[in-house]
Design a protein around this motif. Structure first.
Motif, PDB file in Angstrom:
ATOM      1  N   ARG A 169      44.711  48.608  36.151  1.00 14.45           N
ATOM      2  CA  ARG A 169      44.489  47.109  36.011  1.00 14.45           C
ATOM      3  C   ARG A 169      43.051  46.840  36.030  1.00 14.45           C
ATOM      4  NH1 ARG A 169      49.494  45.722  34.017  1.00 14.45           N
ATOM      5  NH2 ARG A 169      48.362  43.546  33.902  1.00 14.45           N
ATOM      6  N   THR A 170      42.670  45.757  35.444  1.00 15.87           N
ATOM      7  CA  THR A 170      41.511  45.238  35.274  1.00 15.87           C
ATOM      8  C   THR A 170      40.878  44.410  36.399  1.00 15.87           C
ATOM      9  OG1 THR A 170      41.764  43.284  33.967  1.00 15.87           O
ATOM     10  CG2 THR A 170      41.633  45.549  32.658  1.00 15.87           C
ATOM     11  N   THR A 171      39.598  44.427  36.466  1.00 15.19           N
ATOM     12  CA  THR A 171      39.193  43.205  37.648  1.00 15.19           C
ATOM     13  C   THR A 171      39.601  42.093  37.111  1.00 15.19           C
ATOM     14  OG1 THR A 171      37.146  43.193  36.284  1.00 15.19           O
ATOM     15  CG2 THR A 171      36.892  44.384  38.313  1.00 15.19           C
ATOM     16  N   ASP A 172      39.805  41.488  35.811  1.00 15.02           N
ATOM     17  CA  ASP A 172      40.408  40.209  35.457  1.00 15.02           C
ATOM     18  C   ASP A 172      41.773  39.987  36.128  1.00 15.02           C
ATOM     19  OD1 ASP A 172      38.317  39.867  33.943  1.00 15.02           O
ATOM     20  OD2 ASP A 172      39.149  40.279  32.218  1.00 15.02           O
TER      21      ASP A 172
END
Length: 284
Positions: A13-16
């Protein structure tokens, strides 16, 4: 609403996602070791992966005030690859790490003899290291896989209260309910469980020994479906206390059996770098 996602693959997953999760009330996660999506070709690639689960990923989560713990294992799918079997010899080193709170994901993918051996060996490691175990139930022929998993758990001698069978559904919940094991449910956009279906199971069986997770990974998944499940529970008449039990106190109780769960100072986001790296990009 405070949320502890007991099974999510944040490496993919992303930091977003971390930012959205923190805003939605997710304050803690457990990330189980899982399949990369393509074959790993040597135990060294697992070592790098495990290192990131206990190093970089907790740092990245901490930037958003999310506490990150992990489980480590040779996952069922790769237990069939002879190139990966030496990973079993690496595991004792990682099972002593402070942020590792269980052995997992272990269990079955295709229910092969190789998976039988890896499953039994890793349950023995869980007993030897006094850790809980996170059991992946197969996506194909799930009922038979759950029955077989329960038999291996019983043979291992591990306390069933230290085992969660994950990815359960309406068909398999009855098989696990009275065994003393914990019941794990993954909420997905299209497959596995949905918030309305989860609400109906909670009506039928109650919130005891139930873990609700997003199991979000590199496929079509949603790390906010734990929050959606809590909201669906409230709309269905469950109390705030019921929601807190399912989404917070139950995972704390299960993983707390490791003696390593650290949920202190959850409101404080960390700063700085890990191994000389930060999550920042660009110039000064």
């Amino acid at each position: 609403m405070r949320i502890f996602d007991p099974h999510i693959h944040m490496t993919s997953r992303t930091t977003d996602d971390y930012e959205r999760m923190a805003a939605a009330g997710v304050r803690a996660v457990v990330e189980p070791a899982f399949w990369l999506g393509q074959p790993r070709t040597s135990p060294a690639s697992f070592a790098d992966y495990f290192d990131s689960l206990i190093g970089w990923e907790p740092f990245r989560a901490g930037q958003f005030g999310v506490r990150h713990h992990a489980t480590v294992a040779l996952n069922p799918k790769e237990a069939n690859d002879p190139r990966c079997r030496p990973v079993l010899d690496l595991l004792p080193r990682y099972l002593e790490k402070d942020t590792v709170v269980a052995v997992g994901e272990i269990g079955y993918d295709s229910m092969t003899p190789q998976e039988d051996e890896a499953f039994a060996a890793q349950l023995a490691l869980a007993v030897a290291h006094d850790l809980p175990a996170l059991v992946h139930t197969p996506h194909r022929d799930k009922a038979r896989g759950v029955e077989r998993s329960l038999a291996v758990v019983a043979e291992s001698g591990i306390d069933p209260g230290r085992v969660v069978l994950d990815h359960l559904n309406e068909v398999t919940v009855k098989l696990v309910r009275d065994t003393g094991c914990w019941l794990g449910f993954s909420i997905y956009p299209d497959t596995k469980m949905s918030p309305p279906r989860m609400v109906e199971l909670l009506r039928a069986y109650g919130p005891e020994r139930v873990l609700v997770n997003s199991a979000a990974d590199w496929g079509r998944s949603d790390p906010l479906l734990t929050r959606a499940t809590g909201e669906a529970m409230l709309l269905a008449g469950f109390t705030d206390d019921d929601v807190d039990r399912v989404l917070w106190r139950n995972p704390v109780e299960f993983y707390g059996q490791s003696g390593r769960l650290d949920l202190t100072d959850l409101d404080a986001a960390s700063a700085g770098t890990f191994a000389g790296n930060s999550i920042l990009r660009g110039g000064d």
